[in-house]
Structure formats: C-alpha cells, structure tokens
Design a protein around this motif. Sequence first.
Motif, PDB file in Angstrom:
ATOM      1  N   LEU A 197       4.088   3.512 -21.503  1.00 50.81           N
ATOM      2  CA  LEU A 197       3.385   2.537 -20.947  1.00 50.81           C
ATOM      3  C   LEU A 197       2.976   2.766 -19.636  1.00 50.81           C
ATOM      4  N   PHE A 198       3.576   3.574 -18.592  1.00 51.37           N
ATOM      5  CA  PHE A 198       3.114   4.235 -17.477  1.00 51.37           C
ATOM      6  C   PHE A 198       1.775   4.977 -17.630  1.00 51.37           C
ATOM      7  N   ASP A 199       1.994   5.731 -18.791  1.00 51.56           N
ATOM      8  CA  ASP A 199       0.820   6.561 -18.827  1.00 51.56           C
ATOM      9  C   ASP A 199      -0.646   5.678 -19.081  1.00 51.56           C
ATOM     10  N   PHE A 200      -0.485   4.922 -20.084  1.00 53.70           N
ATOM     11  CA  PHE A 200      -1.495   4.056 -20.419  1.00 53.70           C
ATOM     12  C   PHE A 200      -1.979   3.322 -19.101  1.00 53.70           C
ATOM     13  N   LEU A 201      -1.151   2.731 -18.410  1.00 55.95           N
ATOM     14  CA  LEU A 201      -1.484   1.780 -17.039  1.00 55.95           C
ATOM     15  C   LEU A 201      -2.173   2.764 -16.218  1.00 55.95           C
ATOM     16  N   HIS A 202      -1.654   4.079 -15.724  1.00 55.32           N
ATOM     17  CA  HIS A 202      -2.078   4.967 -15.094  1.00 55.32           C
ATOM     18  C   HIS A 202      -3.567   5.026 -15.301  1.00 55.32           C
ATOM     19  N   ALA A 203      -3.807   5.603 -16.675  1.00 54.25           N
ATOM     20  CA  ALA A 203      -5.128   5.876 -17.181  1.00 54.25           C
ATOM     21  C   ALA A 203      -5.916   4.667 -16.960  1.00 54.25           C
ATOM     22  N   ARG A 204      -5.489   3.729 -17.232  1.00 50.35           N
ATOM     23  CA  ARG A 204      -6.660   2.463 -17.021  1.00 50.35           C
ATOM     24  C   ARG A 204      -6.880   2.194 -15.636  1.00 50.35           C
ATOM     25  N   PRO A 217     -13.543 -10.296 -11.692  1.00 42.98           N
ATOM     26  CA  PRO A 217     -14.112  -9.237 -12.113  1.00 42.98           C
ATOM     27  C   PRO A 217     -13.217  -7.854 -12.720  1.00 42.98           C
ATOM     28  N   ILE A 218     -12.007  -7.841 -12.153  1.00 43.94           N
ATOM     29  CA  ILE A 218     -11.025  -6.742 -12.681  1.00 43.94           C
ATOM     30  C   ILE A 218     -10.703  -7.065 -14.401  1.00 43.94           C
ATOM     31  N   GLU A 219     -10.728  -8.033 -14.537  1.00 42.87           N
ATOM     32  CA  GLU A 219     -10.539  -8.389 -16.184  1.00 42.87           C
ATOM     33  C   GLU A 219     -11.415  -7.654 -17.012  1.00 42.87           C
ATOM     34  N   ALA A 220     -12.748  -7.859 -16.482  1.00 45.98           N
ATOM     35  CA  ALA A 220     -13.755  -7.437 -17.514  1.00 45.98           C
ATOM     36  C   ALA A 220     -13.755  -5.838 -17.418  1.00 45.98           C
ATOM     37  N   VAL A 221     -13.530  -5.533 -16.217  1.00 48.19           N
ATOM     38  CA  VAL A 221     -13.332  -3.991 -15.971  1.00 48.19           C
ATOM     39  C   VAL A 221     -12.391  -3.295 -16.766  1.00 48.19           C
ATOM     40  N   ARG A 222     -11.003  -3.934 -16.653  1.00 48.11           N
ATOM     41  CA  ARG A 222     -10.098  -3.415 -17.414  1.00 48.11           C
ATOM     42  C   ARG A 222     -10.427  -3.462 -19.086  1.00 48.11           C
ATOM     43  N   GLN A 223     -11.015  -4.453 -19.622  1.00 47.86           N
ATOM     44  CA  GLN A 223     -11.061  -4.444 -20.877  1.00 47.86           C
ATOM     45  C   GLN A 223     -12.371  -3.264 -21.394  1.00 47.86           C
ATOM     46  N   LYS A 224     -13.053  -2.949 -20.653  1.00 45.85           N
ATOM     47  CA  LYS A 224     -14.018  -1.961 -20.643  1.00 45.85           C
ATOM     48  C   LYS A 224     -13.424  -0.711 -20.499  1.00 45.85           C
ATOM     49  N   CYS A 225     -12.574  -0.374 -19.629  1.00 49.45           N
ATOM     50  CA  CYS A 225     -11.783   0.800 -19.454  1.00 49.45           C
ATOM     51  C   CYS A 225     -10.899   1.096 -20.539  1.00 49.45           C
ATOM     52  N   GLU A 226     -10.333  -0.003 -21.311  1.00 50.34           N
ATOM     53  CA  GLU A 226      -9.506   0.327 -22.091  1.00 50.34           C
ATOM     54  C   GLU A 226     -10.205   0.630 -23.417  1.00 50.34           C
ATOM     55  N   GLN A 227     -11.395   0.806 -23.551  1.00 50.78           N
ATOM     56  CA  GLN A 227     -12.149   1.428 -24.498  1.00 50.78           C
ATOM     57  C   GLN A 227     -12.392   2.777 -24.628  1.00 50.78           C
ATOM     58  N   MET A 228     -12.321   3.389 -23.223  1.00 54.27           N
ATOM     59  CA  MET A 228     -12.434   4.677 -22.956  1.00 54.27           C
ATOM     60  C   MET A 228     -11.657   5.616 -23.902  1.00 54.27           C
ATOM     61  N   GLU A 229     -12.166   6.684 -24.123  1.00 49.45           N
ATOM     62  CA  GLU A 229     -11.214   7.617 -25.024  1.00 49.45           C
ATOM     63  C   GLU A 229      -9.922   8.038 -24.398  1.00 49.45           C
ATOM     64  N   HIS A 271      -6.784   4.096 -13.208  1.00 48.36           N
ATOM     65  CA  HIS A 271      -7.734   5.173 -12.704  1.00 48.36           C
ATOM     66  C   HIS A 271      -9.062   4.765 -12.821  1.00 48.36           C
ATOM     67  N   CYS A 272      -9.333   4.366 -14.127  1.00 54.32           N
ATOM     68  CA  CYS A 272     -10.885   3.887 -14.407  1.00 54.32           C
ATOM     69  C   CYS A 272     -11.131   2.943 -13.638  1.00 54.32           C
ATOM     70  N   VAL A 273     -10.589   1.788 -13.831  1.00 53.09           N
ATOM     71  CA  VAL A 273     -10.876   0.507 -12.911  1.00 53.09           C
ATOM     72  C   VAL A 273     -11.034   0.919 -11.564  1.00 53.09           C
ATOM     73  N   ALA A 274     -10.261   1.746 -11.010  1.00 53.61           N
ATOM     74  CA  ALA A 274     -10.434   2.012  -9.414  1.00 53.61           C
ATOM     75  C   ALA A 274     -11.863   2.607  -9.416  1.00 53.61           C
ATOM     76  N   HIS A 275     -12.283   3.478 -10.068  1.00 54.55           N
ATOM     77  CA  HIS A 275     -13.542   4.162  -9.899  1.00 54.55           C
ATOM     78  C   HIS A 275     -14.600   3.420 -10.292  1.00 54.55           C
ATOM     79  N   THR A 276     -14.568   2.269 -11.097  1.00 54.32           N
ATOM     80  CA  THR A 276     -15.437   1.349 -11.408  1.00 54.32           C
ATOM     81  C   THR A 276     -15.516   0.223 -10.443  1.00 54.32           C
ATOM     82  N   LEU A 277     -14.374  -0.558 -10.322  1.00 56.71           N
ATOM     83  CA  LEU A 277     -14.560  -1.840  -9.489  1.00 56.71           C
ATOM     84  C   LEU A 277     -14.926  -1.689  -8.163  1.00 56.71           C
TER      85      LEU A 277
END
Length: 90
Positions: free
Chosen positions: A70-77, A28-40, A79-85
């Motif tokens: 890269l680290f900024d992007f991964l951190h933002a993604r 399920p993390i793959e779907a959540v990551r894709q969804k989070c990558e669409q966040m502003e 962070h979103c995944v952790a709250h959702t997953l």
Amino acid sequence: MGFEDKMIMNGEPEEEEEEEEEEDMVDPIEAVRQKCEQMEHCVHNQEMLEKCETRVGSRSATDEDCTEELFDFLHARDHCVAHTLFHSVK
C-alpha cells in the motif's frame, strides 16, 4: 415549536443551501490522482497491492498484511501527483 423550527426562524441557513455550494467546488487533485494511477509505475504497484490483498484474503489465519504494498503504491502515485499538480497551482 421544535429546535429545527427555531433555527429556521432565527435565520440559520438550511442544509440544502450549504450542500449546493459544496457541489460547485471541484478538487483538482482527484483528477490528477486518477490520471497518475494509469501511469505504468503506479499500475505495477497497484497490481502488487491487489495480489497481496488476494493472497491475504484467501487465508484464514495469517499475520501478513499489505502495508508495504500500500505504501509503495501511494508513494508512486503521490510522487506523480506532486510533479503534475504543483505546476498548475497559481
């Protein structure tokens, strides 16, 4: 008689059976990551990373790399995944 024939005769499972079982499992993390990558916030960081990669790729000799972006992007993604997953974990 080859090694593979001996394995089949000894009752070892064939690779095809193992691959079929793995296809049924969905992480399920793959779907959540894709969804989070669409966040502003993630989109902004991804754009910054892509700009950096373009800039670095266009130069023949540079010491610059895009580690910070890269680290900024991964951190933002993440962070979103952790709250959702973790709200959906049983």
